[in-house]
Scaffold this motif. Structure first.
Motif, PDB file in Angstrom:
ATOM      1  N   UNK A 290      19.375   9.005   4.088  1.00  0.00           N
ATOM      2  CA  UNK A 290      20.587   9.274   3.316  1.00  0.00           C
ATOM      3  C   UNK A 290      20.674   8.428   2.057  1.00  0.00           C
ATOM      4  N   UNK A 291      20.068   7.247   2.053  1.00  0.00           N
ATOM      5  CA  UNK A 291      20.189   6.339   0.911  1.00  0.00           C
ATOM      6  C   UNK A 291      19.000   6.400  -0.047  1.00  0.00           C
ATOM      7  N   UNK A 292      17.865   6.901   0.395  1.00  0.00           N
ATOM      8  CA  UNK A 292      16.702   7.019  -0.486  1.00  0.00           C
ATOM      9  C   UNK A 292      16.822   8.287  -1.334  1.00  0.00           C
ATOM     10  N   UNK A 293      16.220   8.316  -2.522  1.00  0.00           N
ATOM     11  CA  UNK A 293      16.319   9.482  -3.410  1.00  0.00           C
ATOM     12  C   UNK A 293      15.349  10.603  -3.015  1.00  0.00           C
ATOM     13  N   UNK A 294      15.557  11.204  -1.860  1.00  0.00           N
ATOM     14  CA  UNK A 294      14.655  12.245  -1.360  1.00  0.00           C
ATOM     15  C   UNK A 294      15.156  13.620  -1.792  1.00  0.00           C
TER      16      UNK A 294
ATOM     17  N   UNK B 215      12.243   4.811   0.190  1.00  0.00           N
ATOM     18  CA  UNK B 215      12.300   4.855  -1.271  1.00  0.00           C
ATOM     19  C   UNK B 215      10.901   5.005  -1.852  1.00  0.00           C
ATOM     20  N   UNK B 216       9.914   4.467  -1.165  1.00  0.00           N
ATOM     21  CA  UNK B 216       8.530   4.645  -1.605  1.00  0.00           C
ATOM     22  C   UNK B 216       8.044   6.063  -1.355  1.00  0.00           C
ATOM     23  N   UNK B 217       8.664   6.778  -0.393  1.00  0.00           N
ATOM     24  CA  UNK B 217       8.282   8.152  -0.057  1.00  0.00           C
ATOM     25  C   UNK B 217       9.205   9.140  -0.758  1.00  0.00           C
ATOM     26  N   UNK B 218       9.456   8.939  -2.008  1.00  0.00           N
ATOM     27  CA  UNK B 218      10.506   9.661  -2.725  1.00  0.00           C
ATOM     28  C   UNK B 218      10.226  11.142  -2.922  1.00  0.00           C
ATOM     29  N   UNK B 219       8.985  11.580  -2.740  1.00  0.00           N
ATOM     30  CA  UNK B 219       8.653  12.989  -2.997  1.00  0.00           C
ATOM     31  C   UNK B 219       8.416  13.805  -1.728  1.00  0.00           C
ATOM     32  N   UNK B 220       8.766  13.288  -0.566  1.00  0.00           N
ATOM     33  CA  UNK B 220       8.489  14.035   0.660  1.00  0.00           C
ATOM     34  C   UNK B 220       9.330  15.309   0.704  1.00  0.00           C
TER      35      UNK B 220
ATOM     36  N   UNK C 221       0.835  -1.210   0.000  1.00  0.00           N
ATOM     37  CA  UNK C 221       0.000   0.000   0.000  1.00  0.00           C
ATOM     38  C   UNK C 221       0.866   1.255   0.000  1.00  0.00           C
ATOM     39  N   UNK C 222       1.954   1.232   0.789  1.00  0.00           N
ATOM     40  CA  UNK C 222       2.832   2.397   0.841  1.00  0.00           C
ATOM     41  C   UNK C 222       3.491   2.658  -0.507  1.00  0.00           C
ATOM     42  N   UNK C 223       3.860   1.610  -1.212  1.00  0.00           N
ATOM     43  CA  UNK C 223       4.475   1.791  -2.523  1.00  0.00           C
ATOM     44  C   UNK C 223       3.476   2.298  -3.553  1.00  0.00           C
ATOM     45  N   UNK C 224       2.176   2.048  -3.332  1.00  0.00           N
ATOM     46  CA  UNK C 224       1.161   2.575  -4.256  1.00  0.00           C
ATOM     47  C   UNK C 224       0.891   4.055  -4.024  1.00  0.00           C
ATOM     48  N   UNK C 225       0.883   4.480  -2.773  1.00  0.00           N
ATOM     49  CA  UNK C 225       0.492   5.871  -2.473  1.00  0.00           C
ATOM     50  C   UNK C 225       1.679   6.736  -2.048  1.00  0.00           C
ATOM     51  N   UNK C 226       2.852   6.145  -1.856  1.00  0.00           N
ATOM     52  CA  UNK C 226       3.983   6.891  -1.288  1.00  0.00           C
ATOM     53  C   UNK C 226       4.398   8.101  -2.096  1.00  0.00           C
ATOM     54  N   UNK C 227       4.248   8.041  -3.419  1.00  0.00           N
ATOM     55  CA  UNK C 227       4.684   9.177  -4.242  1.00  0.00           C
ATOM     56  C   UNK C 227       3.793  10.399  -4.061  1.00  0.00           C
TER      57      UNK C 227
END
Length: 411
Positions: free
Chosen positions: A194-198, A156-161, A68-74
């Protein structure tokens, strides 16, 4: 429904549609999305814009939740990570099952899931003996907090925060020098950030944070830090901190956490534009001028270096006590960039407010600037080191919302 209907004209107007969805209560918006596919697509960015998670054992590991998080995380722009200090987060001394002696556990981070073959050859916690003791003596929450790959997958699923909030309330003063599951979770969270593309992350709020929390959040060698990790924290332009106060006059360990705080703030000195700090509970020293704080005068070798925030435009300090010369030094140091500052609920140990703000009069050539100042409450010097136990007025949800969205963080 005809193409010329009034509703379609309204719905296809982006401004009208977004305004309607903004004012729709969340419960109604969730039901509204079920009406049709287009309603679901248009409502998702607003419904999932703010996401709050209370960390538990299966928060980042249950397959259904992660899917669910990977579906809505962006869609998420503000992410809140909550983990309260409770009896479940407390970690008792690790005891040898044979001798009964206390064992020391040296934490080694593991940032990737090993293959089934290597998992049989290499234990998770250093040695098979240590892994066996940790599994038997520590509760599942500790093991979830040290599951760094799960944290990395989630972020990584929250890439646009754009705004990361961390809330770790409830630490008992007696546990201030003991590491708990909350601290391990903060290490995992920092590595994941640090490792996710935020690339859009610009705001960090620690509301509230225990004194040792900043030690585990700061970027430093060890604990899984990459060479390029400081670049992620260099994106932060807006920082808000509520920190639990303690006995700053104590002869034992009074300055340890202050040094951690100083090093944490220094890591943001190059790019930070807006800074808010408040002591939660009793009054504390000014964290921006610790180089001249009397508590460090006992041992000058441990005095922190002076910090200058090169791009600071706005600063707020609340529930603090300091000297007039410290305020004067801070204003002089940031005179080229600072546009607004606020010392509400702040008391002077020495000097007067005229002394503290004298440099402003010299810069302007007169004292006419005082006519436009807003005085919220009388501020009087204090003669002793006593601290008040007043409640945190800034902690109301409405005031916090106004501060984060409209007051300090307006660009």
């Amino acid at each position: 429904m005809g193409h010329g209907s009034a509703f379609l004209k309204f719905w296809w107007d982006q401004t009208a549609r977004n305004t309607f969805l903004e004012y729709l209560p969340k419960d109604d918006l969730a039901n509204f999305r079920l009406a049709c596919h287009d309603f679901g697509v248009r409502g998702a960015p607003i419904l999932f814009r703010d996401l709050s998670v209370t960390f538990r054992t299966g928060t980042f590991t249950r397959p259904a939740r992660m899917a669910a998080l990977e579906r809505i995380g962006h869609h998420v722009r503000t992410f809140t990570f909550n983990m309260e200090h409770t009896s479940q987060t407390f970690l008792p001394p690790l005891l040898d099952p044979v001798t009964g002696e206390e064992r020391v556990y040296v934490y080694e981070t593991r940032v990737s899931n090993p293959s089934p073959v290597s998992r049989r050859k290499r234990p998770k916690y250093g040695s098979w003996e240590m892994s066996d003791m940790l599994i038997k003596q520590y509760n599942p929450l500790f093991h979830a907090a040290t599951n760094i790959p799960a944290f990395i997958r989630a972020f990584k699923a929250l890439r646009n925060i754009e705004h990361l909030k961390i809330s770790c309330p409830g630490q008992e003063p007696a546990q201030r020098y003991r590491r708990c599951s909350v601290d391990y979770a903060l290490i995992s969270l920092r590595i994941a950030v640090e490792r996710a593309p935020l690339v859009n992350l610009t705001t960090l709020s620690l509301l509230p944070i225990h004194p040792a929390g900043v030690f585990y959040l700061r970027s430093m060698p060890g604990f899984g830090t990459l060479p390029n990790a400081p670049k992620r924290w260099a994106q932060i332009k807006k920082l808000a901190i509520h920190m639990d106060a303690w006995n700053f006059e104590s002869a034992y360990g009074a300055t340890d956490h202050l040094r951690f705080l100083h090093e944490f703030l220094s890591g943001f000195s190059d790019n930070l534009e807006r800074l808010f700090f408040r002591w939660k509970g009793g009054k504390g020293p000014c964290p921006f001028t610790l180089d001249s704080e009397p508590v460090f005068q006992r041992d000058r070798r441990k005095t922190p270096k002076r910090t200058r925030f090169r791009r600071l435009k706005q600063m707020e300090l609340k529930n603090s006590h300091l000297d007039a010369r410290q305020i004067d030094s801070f204003i002089r140091r940031h005179r080229r960039t600072l546009r607004e500052f606020d010392f509400s609920e702040t008391s002077l140990r020495s000097g007067t407010w005229d002394d503290a703000l004298a440099y402003l009069s010299r810069m302007s050539g007169s004292e006419d600037w005082k006519k436009n100042q807003i005085v919220e409450e009388p501020i009087t010097p204090i003669s002793d080191g006593s601290s008040s136990g007043e409640e945190l007025y800034f902690g109301s949800p409405q005031h916090m919302k106004e501060f984060l969205r409209n007051s300090v963080y307006v660009t």
